[in-house]
Design a protein around this motif. Sequence first.
Motif, PDB file in Angstrom:
ATOM      1  N   GLN A 199       0.821  -1.208   0.000  1.00  0.00           N
ATOM      2  CA  GLN A 199       0.000   0.000   0.000  1.00  0.00           C
ATOM      3  C   GLN A 199       0.857   1.261   0.000  1.00  0.00           C
ATOM      4  OE1 GLN A 199      -2.473   0.495   3.437  1.00  0.00           O
ATOM      5  NE2 GLN A 199      -3.705   2.081   2.484  1.00  0.00           N
ATOM      6  N   ALA A 200       1.993   1.250   0.712  1.00  0.00           N
ATOM      7  CA  ALA A 200       2.829   2.445   0.823  1.00  0.00           C
ATOM      8  C   ALA A 200       3.677   2.675  -0.419  1.00  0.00           C
ATOM      9  CB  ALA A 200       3.727   2.330   2.044  1.00  0.00           C
ATOM     10  N   GLY A 201       3.893   1.629  -1.221  1.00  0.00           N
ATOM     11  CA  GLY A 201       4.798   1.781  -2.359  1.00  0.00           C
ATOM     12  C   GLY A 201       6.237   1.758  -1.854  1.00  0.00           C
ATOM     13  N   PHE A 202       7.185   2.074  -2.740  1.00  0.00           N
ATOM     14  CA  PHE A 202       8.587   2.065  -2.309  1.00  0.00           C
ATOM     15  C   PHE A 202       8.959   3.439  -1.782  1.00  0.00           C
ATOM     16  CE2 PHE A 202      13.225   2.051  -2.927  1.00  0.00           C
ATOM     17  CZ  PHE A 202      13.504   0.975  -2.102  1.00  0.00           C
ATOM     18  N   THR A 203       8.802   3.592  -0.464  1.00  0.00           N
ATOM     19  CA  THR A 203       9.134   4.852   0.202  1.00  0.00           C
ATOM     20  C   THR A 203       9.920   4.532   1.464  1.00  0.00           C
ATOM     21  OG1 THR A 203       7.093   4.821   1.489  1.00  0.00           O
ATOM     22  CG2 THR A 203       7.001   5.955  -0.631  1.00  0.00           C
ATOM     23  N   LEU A 204      10.224   5.562   2.223  1.00  0.00           N
ATOM     24  CA  LEU A 204      10.917   5.371   3.491  1.00  0.00           C
ATOM     25  C   LEU A 204      10.042   4.580   4.469  1.00  0.00           C
ATOM     26  CD1 LEU A 204      13.421   5.983   5.184  1.00  0.00           C
ATOM     27  CD2 LEU A 204      12.329   8.103   5.903  1.00  0.00           C
ATOM     28  N   VAL A 205       8.734   4.707   4.347  1.00  0.00           N
ATOM     29  CA  VAL A 205       7.811   3.950   5.191  1.00  0.00           C
ATOM     30  C   VAL A 205       7.986   2.450   4.954  1.00  0.00           C
ATOM     31  CG1 VAL A 205       5.368   3.504   5.651  1.00  0.00           C
ATOM     32  CG2 VAL A 205       6.160   5.836   5.295  1.00  0.00           C
ATOM     33  N   LEU A 234       8.949  -0.456   7.621  1.00  0.00           N
ATOM     34  CA  LEU A 234       8.113  -1.646   7.816  1.00  0.00           C
ATOM     35  C   LEU A 234       8.938  -2.921   7.658  1.00  0.00           C
ATOM     36  CD1 LEU A 234       4.881  -0.574   5.934  1.00  0.00           C
ATOM     37  CD2 LEU A 234       5.129  -0.916   8.389  1.00  0.00           C
ATOM     38  N   ILE A 235       9.890  -2.927   6.746  1.00  0.00           N
ATOM     39  CA  ILE A 235      10.760  -4.099   6.572  1.00  0.00           C
ATOM     40  C   ILE A 235      11.640  -4.286   7.804  1.00  0.00           C
ATOM     41  CG2 ILE A 235      12.706  -5.003   5.235  1.00  0.00           C
ATOM     42  CD1 ILE A 235      11.338  -3.768   2.745  1.00  0.00           C
ATOM     43  N   ILE A 236      12.138  -3.204   8.367  1.00  0.00           N
ATOM     44  CA  ILE A 236      12.945  -3.297   9.587  1.00  0.00           C
ATOM     45  C   ILE A 236      12.099  -3.827  10.746  1.00  0.00           C
ATOM     46  CG2 ILE A 236      14.186  -1.932  11.322  1.00  0.00           C
ATOM     47  CD1 ILE A 236      15.138  -0.159   8.966  1.00  0.00           C
ATOM     48  N   ILE A 237      10.865  -3.374  10.852  1.00  0.00           N
ATOM     49  CA  ILE A 237       9.949  -3.895  11.887  1.00  0.00           C
ATOM     50  C   ILE A 237       9.702  -5.386  11.664  1.00  0.00           C
ATOM     51  CG2 ILE A 237       7.568  -3.793  12.752  1.00  0.00           C
ATOM     52  CD1 ILE A 237       7.682  -0.754  12.183  1.00  0.00           C
ATOM     53  N   GLY A 238       9.528  -5.788  10.397  1.00  0.00           N
ATOM     54  CA  GLY A 238       9.318  -7.195  10.080  1.00  0.00           C
ATOM     55  C   GLY A 238      10.513  -8.055  10.465  1.00  0.00           C
ATOM     56  N   LEU A 239      11.718  -7.568  10.216  1.00  0.00           N
ATOM     57  CA  LEU A 239      12.915  -8.310  10.622  1.00  0.00           C
ATOM     58  C   LEU A 239      13.008  -8.424  12.145  1.00  0.00           C
ATOM     59  CD1 LEU A 239      15.548  -6.926   8.104  1.00  0.00           C
ATOM     60  CD2 LEU A 239      14.577  -9.229   8.196  1.00  0.00           C
ATOM     61  N   PHE A 240      12.658  -7.353  12.832  1.00  0.00           N
ATOM     62  CA  PHE A 240      12.655  -7.389  14.296  1.00  0.00           C
ATOM     63  C   PHE A 240      11.673  -8.442  14.800  1.00  0.00           C
ATOM     64  CE2 PHE A 240      10.966  -5.793  18.368  1.00  0.00           C
ATOM     65  CZ  PHE A 240      12.137  -5.806  19.107  1.00  0.00           C
ATOM     66  N   LEU A 241      10.477  -8.480  14.229  1.00  0.00           N
ATOM     67  CA  LEU A 241       9.479  -9.477  14.623  1.00  0.00           C
ATOM     68  C   LEU A 241       9.912 -10.891  14.267  1.00  0.00           C
ATOM     69  CD1 LEU A 241       6.145  -7.709  13.670  1.00  0.00           C
ATOM     70  CD2 LEU A 241       6.968  -8.232  15.952  1.00  0.00           C
ATOM     71  N   PHE A 242      10.616 -11.033  13.144  1.00  0.00           N
ATOM     72  CA  PHE A 242      11.071 -12.351  12.696  1.00  0.00           C
ATOM     73  C   PHE A 242      12.004 -12.991  13.722  1.00  0.00           C
ATOM     74  CE2 PHE A 242      14.118 -14.996  10.305  1.00  0.00           C
ATOM     75  CZ  PHE A 242      13.229 -15.910   9.759  1.00  0.00           C
ATOM     76  N   PHE A 243      12.817 -12.180  14.383  1.00  0.00           N
ATOM     77  CA  PHE A 243      13.752 -12.722  15.367  1.00  0.00           C
ATOM     78  C   PHE A 243      13.194 -12.753  16.787  1.00  0.00           C
ATOM     79  CE2 PHE A 243      16.731 -11.342  12.023  1.00  0.00           C
ATOM     80  CZ  PHE A 243      17.338 -12.554  11.805  1.00  0.00           C
TER      81      PHE A 243
END
Length: 101
Positions: free
Chosen positions: A41-47, A51-60
């Motif tokens: 939904q956000a497209g390729f932006t800083l958001v 979100l990818i960094i949050i996803g990596l944090f949740l993954f671990f």
Amino acid sequence: MFVITGAVGLVRMPDFYTRLHPAGMIDTFGAWLMLAGMCVQAGFTLVTVKLIIIGLFLFFTSPTASHIVANAALVSGMKPTGRRLDTPEPSSAGAHRETRP
């Protein structure tokens, strides 16, 4: 849909340790799928990068937290029941025990 399936798994499982597995799956995969939808939904932006960094944090952290909770329960003395859903509970009246050689 994945989160709903995991919630049904929480209700259906017989003891604490087996309920911990769907709870961990809801945290990990459900959050990943929601984050993936927000990235689209956000497209390729800083958001999206955030979100990818949050996803990596949740993954671990989610599997680690589930392991710590299970280990704390085991150390505190909670024993797994070992009962399966498709086997009836043994009754005290007229119960026969099998002996294995």
